[in-house]
Design an enzyme around this catalytic site. Sequence first.
Site, PDB file in Angstrom:
ATOM      1  N   CYS A   1      25.126 -13.430  42.396  1.00 42.57           N
ATOM      2  CA  CYS A   1      25.760 -12.573  43.413  1.00 42.57           C
ATOM      3  C   CYS A   1      25.529 -11.086  43.165  1.00 42.57           C
ATOM      4  CB  CYS A   1      27.260 -12.862  43.494  1.00 42.57           C
ATOM      5  SG  CYS A   1      28.176 -12.430  42.000  1.00 42.57           S
TER       6      CYS A   1
ATOM      7  N   LYS B   1      18.395 -53.552   0.416  1.00 44.71           N
ATOM      8  CA  LYS B   1      17.799 -53.949  -0.860  1.00 44.71           C
ATOM      9  C   LYS B   1      18.106 -55.417  -1.149  1.00 44.71           C
ATOM     10  CE  LYS B   1      18.573 -49.331  -2.822  1.00 44.71           C
ATOM     11  NZ  LYS B   1      19.304 -48.553  -3.849  1.00 44.71           N
TER      12      LYS B   1
ATOM     13  N   CYS C   1      30.874 -12.720  35.005  1.00 46.97           N
ATOM     14  CA  CYS C   1      30.798 -12.215  36.369  1.00 46.97           C
ATOM     15  C   CYS C   1      32.231 -12.123  36.885  1.00 46.97           C
ATOM     16  CB  CYS C   1      29.968 -13.151  37.238  1.00 46.97           C
ATOM     17  SG  CYS C   1      30.052 -12.727  38.996  1.00 46.97           S
TER      18      CYS C   1
ATOM     19  N   GLU D   1      23.159 -49.977   2.384  1.00 41.60           N
ATOM     20  CA  GLU D   1      23.833 -48.706   2.110  1.00 41.60           C
ATOM     21  C   GLU D   1      23.263 -47.626   3.016  1.00 41.60           C
ATOM     22  OE1 GLU D   1      22.186 -46.945  -1.808  1.00 41.60           O
ATOM     23  OE2 GLU D   1      21.870 -49.113  -1.959  1.00 41.60           O
TER      24      GLU D   1
ATOM     25  N   ASP E   1      11.454 -34.293  10.618  1.00 40.49           N
ATOM     26  CA  ASP E   1      11.211 -35.546   9.894  1.00 40.49           C
ATOM     27  C   ASP E   1      10.588 -36.594  10.812  1.00 40.49           C
ATOM     28  OD1 ASP E   1      12.355 -34.312   7.773  1.00 40.49           O
ATOM     29  OD2 ASP E   1      14.158 -35.555   7.678  1.00 40.49           O
ATOM     30  N   GLY E   2      11.073 -36.651  12.055  1.00 46.06           N
ATOM     31  CA  GLY E   2      10.547 -37.634  12.995  1.00 46.06           C
ATOM     32  C   GLY E   2       9.073 -37.414  13.283  1.00 46.06           C
TER      33      GLY E   2
ATOM     34  N   LYS F   1      21.570 -44.316   4.245  1.00 44.25           N
ATOM     35  CA  LYS F   1      20.490 -43.506   3.668  1.00 44.25           C
ATOM     36  C   LYS F   1      20.850 -42.035   3.819  1.00 44.25           C
ATOM     37  CE  LYS F   1      15.483 -42.877   3.773  1.00 44.25           C
ATOM     38  NZ  LYS F   1      15.504 -41.410   3.914  1.00 44.25           N
TER      39      LYS F   1
ATOM     40  N   ARG G   1      12.272 -35.265  -7.767  1.00 45.44           N
ATOM     41  CA  ARG G   1      11.320 -36.380  -7.674  1.00 45.44           C
ATOM     42  C   ARG G   1       9.895 -35.943  -7.984  1.00 45.44           C
ATOM     43  NH1 ARG G   1      11.384 -40.992  -4.423  1.00 45.44           N
ATOM     44  NH2 ARG G   1      12.894 -40.112  -2.973  1.00 45.44           N
TER      45      ARG G   1
END
EC number: 6.5.1.2
Length: 696
Positions: free
Chosen positions: A422, A301, A438, A122, A43-44, A124, A145
């Site tokens: 070793c 908002k 080990c 709020e 996303d970044g 996200k 959407r």
Amino acid sequence: MSESTEAPTPAPGHVREHWNELAEEVRQHQFRYYVRDAPIISDGEFDVLLGELNDLENQYPDLRTPDSPTQLVGGGFSTDFASADHLERMLSLDNVFATDELRTWISRVEQETGPDLHYLCEVKIDGVALNLVYENGRLDRAATRGDGRTGEEVTLNARTIDDIPEKLTGTDEYPIPALLEVRGEVFFRLEDFAALNAALVEEGKAPFANPRNSAAGSLRQKNPAVTARRRLGMICHGLGRSEGFEPVSQYDAYTALAAWGLPVSTHTARVTGADAVVDRVQYWGEHRHDVEHEIDGLVVKVDETSLQRRLGSTSRAPRWAIAYKYPPEEATTKLLDIRVNVGRTGRVTPFAYMEPVTVAGSTVSLATLHNGSEVKRKGVLIGDTVVLRKAGDVIPEVLGPVVDARTGDEYEFVMPTHCPECDTPLAPAKEGDADIRCPNQQYCPAQLRERVFHVAGRGAFDIEVLGYEAATSLLEAKAIGDEGDLFSLTEDDLLKTSLFRTKAGGLSANGRRLLDNLDSAKDKPLWRVLVALSIRHVGPTAARALAGEFGSLARIRESSVEELAAVDGVGGTIAAAVAEWFGVDWHQQIVEKWSAAGVRMEDERDESIPRNLEGLSIVVTGSLETFSRDQAKEAILIRGGKAAGSVSKKTAFVVVGESPGSKHDKAVELGVPVLDEDGFRRLLEGGPDAVAESGV
């Protein structure tokens, strides 16, 4: 005198060509994210690409066309599901990434509306947007959407989500509207996501990389029974079209949604002015991991709906809302190599060596892969593009490969058969162990370095000057043979290494500090001694329990496995490891060396402190005025209680300070008694009866 109305400079050809390439790249990533649920960048990284495109359009406005990705919402819809038109367009949100950008947005809003506005803040949710339509109180349809105007109908799948009511409830204050369009976010609660991935691994299937992608995939299953098994959640955060209801504010809308039986977030706050908004941003930046689901920012908002209407919207986002995005916790990068590290108990751990990438505000190039089985389970190959996650202070983790980005040049990692330090043959400690070790515990250089370094750790003796470089230097200069020699170090010993020697040949200031710190550490409590001994499975919690029960190292050494296992917080595995450790001769020599050097091997019990919290599990959340987190924990433990990190039905009390987070909500939900700081003090002084008498 008229103002200049000079037209903006059109974009040069090479800029337009770059814009076209960048816009197409963004469109492809939008399609993979919104439609295929299979992104190949984080996303970044997407935000950076979209930001670059937006910057070009700000510089050359003629590039900003109606079909630009900066002006569109989402990534369209696929043909796997029937399409469904939204009654009102589902807009996206504009983003800011710094508090000065947030203040600029608030200033711009208040220039148009007036100062000191109320804002609703709020969290996200990092999930999948869903649109619900209720007719006469009954769920009629649900759609994703899509492009903001048209999405995919997923009604049957939405009906399987417990949080989504089939029928609304009404109240006198909020009767059910004839028509109601509700927007919200579908997500995975983190515990449900972990359970889903565990089940997939058990079935031999690949786990999901993150909750957001798995929520998207789960919502778009062709078989609703699969969606039902996935235990998705939903939180509503807005309204579309409605008939019979007109909220006066965002807060009023949320109150109505809750009255109708729709899920709303408990992590909201109505505040006034820019400073209060920034405070909420900073608070949730520090507490983002206290929430039951993933969050990637804070939505701000304008609360009053009349002002929302005055401010209006652009083609893609409302002008009355903004999303403050926190630094991304996931990123994609190139896996250059897989190497192995030998730890203080001999465990051989593969780790990822990657191209440096910024994630969660820090640059990361290394991440653990745990063991060979985990490398196979994750399916990563050397040369892969991988998804990296770093949440807060959590150690960076490779989640898995981006399979679609493979070129065919990647190759498999093979665990070594001999210790890289070793050359001792490696083997599991016992049959069936996923880890290989080990067995040359006493002399393996890697294990020696790690054990000496561990003695100085915060959970052990907490010796500031004794870092990894110092541990290596002391061993290489033969100033010490192993960790047993640390507390006998002298000035002459330190002068053997250049790290603690001045150019003139004398002891450096850090050398003097090391000797002073070692001397002070000799009086540390017994539990820190136990942690410093590098006994497998014994961390601070088990060490505190053993020290509290037995009081001395001699009594712990003399106790049977059964007696050790009977201690609350210890159990069979830790008890067996403790008994096995004390059965090794060279381990005993370390204890004897420390004891001879003056390290305290038993605790002096303060008989004036009552054991009045015996067996009680107590959770402390938020900031207390008169106790640090460690002091509160110590006060509980010394009275026989258990300082737990999470709230359950077995929790006796939850102590709440300032900004408590979700643990307080969980306590209220489960009916666990909640104490403020005064109540906590009464509990410490008089036990459960004291707080019961005061009416808690």
